[in-house]
Design a protein around this motif. Structure first.
Motif, short mmCIF file in Angstrom:
data_model
loop_
_atom_site.label_atom_id
_atom_site.label_comp_id
_atom_site.label_asym_id
_atom_site.label_seq_id
_atom_site.Cartn_x
_atom_site.Cartn_y
_atom_site.Cartn_z
N VAL A 1 28.72 -2.27 -3.82
CA VAL A 1 27.36 -3.02 -3.97
C VAL A 1 27.43 -4.04 -4.93
O VAL A 1 28.08 -3.95 -6.07
N THR A 2 27.00 -5.19 -4.65
CA THR A 2 26.96 -6.19 -5.53
C THR A 2 25.61 -6.23 -6.38
O THR A 2 25.32 -7.02 -7.40
N GLU A 3 24.59 -5.81 -5.51
CA GLU A 3 23.13 -5.82 -6.18
C GLU A 3 22.40 -4.81 -5.74
O GLU A 3 22.63 -4.44 -4.52
N GLY A 4 21.40 -4.19 -6.47
CA GLY A 4 20.52 -3.25 -5.77
C GLY A 4 19.46 -2.64 -6.91
O GLY A 4 19.66 -2.87 -7.93
N THR A 5 18.63 -2.00 -6.36
CA THR A 5 17.79 -1.25 -7.21
C THR A 5 17.44 0.10 -6.48
O THR A 5 17.52 0.52 -5.52
N LEU A 6 17.09 0.97 -7.59
CA LEU A 6 17.10 2.23 -7.36
C LEU A 6 15.73 2.87 -7.90
O LEU A 6 15.69 2.96 -9.12
N GLY A 7 14.47 2.90 -7.15
CA GLY A 7 13.21 3.01 -7.81
C GLY A 7 12.39 4.30 -7.66
O GLY A 7 13.03 4.86 -6.37
N ILE A 8 11.49 4.57 -8.26
CA ILE A 8 10.70 5.91 -7.88
C ILE A 8 9.05 5.30 -8.38
O ILE A 8 9.01 4.48 -8.99
N SER B 1 12.62 2.99 -12.41
CA SER B 1 13.73 2.75 -11.92
C SER B 1 14.65 3.10 -12.65
O SER B 1 14.58 3.40 -13.91
N PHE B 2 15.97 3.33 -12.11
CA PHE B 2 17.08 3.81 -12.86
C PHE B 2 18.08 2.76 -13.05
O PHE B 2 18.48 2.05 -12.22
N ALA B 3 18.57 2.43 -14.14
CA ALA B 3 19.27 1.26 -14.37
C ALA B 3 20.84 1.26 -14.33
O ALA B 3 21.55 0.35 -13.80
N ASP B 4 21.26 2.69 -14.15
CA ASP B 4 22.60 2.67 -13.99
C ASP B 4 22.80 3.82 -12.93
O ASP B 4 22.22 5.06 -12.85
N TRP B 5 23.73 3.35 -11.68
CA TRP B 5 23.83 4.22 -10.67
C TRP B 5 24.96 3.50 -9.83
O TRP B 5 25.06 2.55 -10.06
N THR B 6 25.72 4.40 -9.25
CA THR B 6 27.06 4.05 -8.41
C THR B 6 26.72 4.51 -6.89
O THR B 6 26.15 5.60 -6.71
N ALA B 7 27.53 3.93 -6.13
CA ALA B 7 27.49 4.39 -4.64
C ALA B 7 28.76 4.10 -4.04
O ALA B 7 29.50 3.05 -4.23
N GLU B 8 29.30 5.36 -3.51
CA GLU B 8 30.69 5.40 -2.87
C GLU B 8 30.27 5.35 -1.20
O GLU B 8 29.79 6.33 -0.94
#
Length: 396
Positions: free
Chosen positions: A242-249, A261-268
């Protein structure tokens, strides 16, 4: 009855503005503290707290405009001569307190308004003109700074108000002169003089404000309140990075949508595109819960009755990536606050060589995760929480 001031008396406009301001202050200050100290553990308590804050904010904004009008009017009017021109130190002190009050009547409500405008949700101002301010962004840091100024300046307002009242009582009880009568009923008193200088009292008032704000900064009152320590997420070992992204609620509180939004998350991510329905890969998302920002309710959202960030600092979404008839979806389980709930996330995918961009959203029910258990009324806090994801990843 004269509307304007004379050199020995206050006019009806000045006196009306003075007493309207006094009434507003006497309502606003205790109402603010009652709202601040009132509990919010139940639906009824939260509704009462929000209503108290709304009334407090509305009176504050009204006082702000009233103060501006009062200052502009005062600048256009002659100031009645002091009754004791020979008491130079006393007159300078009285004038300094007046400037402190004028400044406080602008800074206290304005800083509160800026804090309100920089956040989202909870206790709106009761008027039809919107909740925002020009040039004030939605920003936690701006809100926290404004809140600190509001907190400090209210004490200078109280102090200058006490001094002002004490001075008025001195004129009545000790001096027995016509100072209070001039403001109560427009009585004429004193002897016109060549005027008096306001620069020294103004400078003294500015120095008091500078000392207050500087002292607050030195004491660390402008520092952000620490959130629960966020876990250090390990870098995902992924086929797609992931090079850029947002995870929001987003959710609705008191009838107003709040976004965060969450500032820190990872995706495998393991993924191979396909044209026919079936499994196309797997994804595991790790989320650092303490990195959530949610407008003015960020601290509340991380508390024990909501995300319980200290006890459950991470959430995990494990899913299969499936090709459906109309697009892709991630179908799996979200583990959050100790609960494991099936979740399906439909998303749109755009491929450009080894670069993939996706956007998707799904709706969760906060009750499935025991979030906001005391808030059983969806009119106060919606059961539905919209989750949105947008990211760009490259195959590597």
């Amino acid at each position: 009855m004269s509307l304007a001031n004379t050199k020995t008396a206050y006019g009806a406009v000045t006196r009306s503005l003075h007493w309207l301001t006094a009434l507003g202050i006497l309502i606003m200050i205790p109402l603010g503290w009652i709202a601040h100290l009132s509990p919010w553990a139940t639906e009824a308590e939260l509704a009462t707290k929000a209503q108290l804050f709304s009334v407090h904010k509305t009176i504050g904004v009204t006082l702000f405009f009233l103060a501006l009008l009062r200052i502009l009017w005062a600048l256009s009017q002659p100031k009645p001569a002091p009754l004791h021109p020979e008491r130079k130190a006393e007159n300078i002190a009285a004038e300094t307190v007046h400037w402190l009050l004028y400044m406080a009547l602008v800074i206290v409500p304005l800083s509160g308004w800026i804090e309100h405008a920089a956040t989202e949700g909870f206790a709106p101002i009761l008027w039809p003109f919107g909740q925002d301010l020009p040039f004030v962004p939605k920003s936690d840091s701006v809100a926290e700074t404004a809140a600190s100024v509001h907190f400090l300046s209210q004490w200078l307002l109280v102090a200058s108000l006490v001094l002002h009242i004490a001075g008025a009582l001195k004129h009545v009880v000790i001096d027995r002169d016509g100072t209070l009568a001039r403001m109560l009923k427009g009585a004429s008193a004193g002897t016109p003089s060549a005027g008096h200088r306001v620069f020294r009292p103004l400078l003294l008032a500015l120095a008091a404000w500078a000392a207050l704000i500087g002292g607050g900064a030195a004491a660390g009152l402008f520092a952000s309140e620490e959130a629960p320590e966020a876990p250090k997420l390990e870098a995902a070992q992924s086929d797609w990075q992931v090079t850029e992204g947002t995870l929001g609620i987003s959710l609705v509180q008191m009838g107003k949508e709040i976004e965060g939004s969450f500032a820190d998350w990872t995706a495998e991510i393991a993924f191979e595109p396909r044209e026919t329905p079936g499994k196309a890969g797997d994804v595991t998302v790790q989320i650092a819960i303490p990195t959530l920002t949610l407008g003015s309710v960020s601290k509340q959202a991380l508390g024990a009755d909501f995300f319980a960030a200290e006890d459950y600092p991470t959430a995990t979404f494990q899913a299969e990536i499936l090709r459906a008839e109309t697009g892709y979806e991630a179908e799996g389980t979200l583990t959050l606050k100790g609960a494991e709930v099936p979740v399906t996330l439909p998303f749109e995918l755009t491929l450009d060589g080894d670069t993939a961009s996706m956007t998707g959203s799904t709706t969760l029910d906060r009750r499935d995760y025991a979030i906001g258990g005391s808030m059983a009324d969806p009119a106060q806090l919606s059961f539905e929480v919209q989750v949105t994801v947008a990211l760009t990843a490259t195959r590597g």
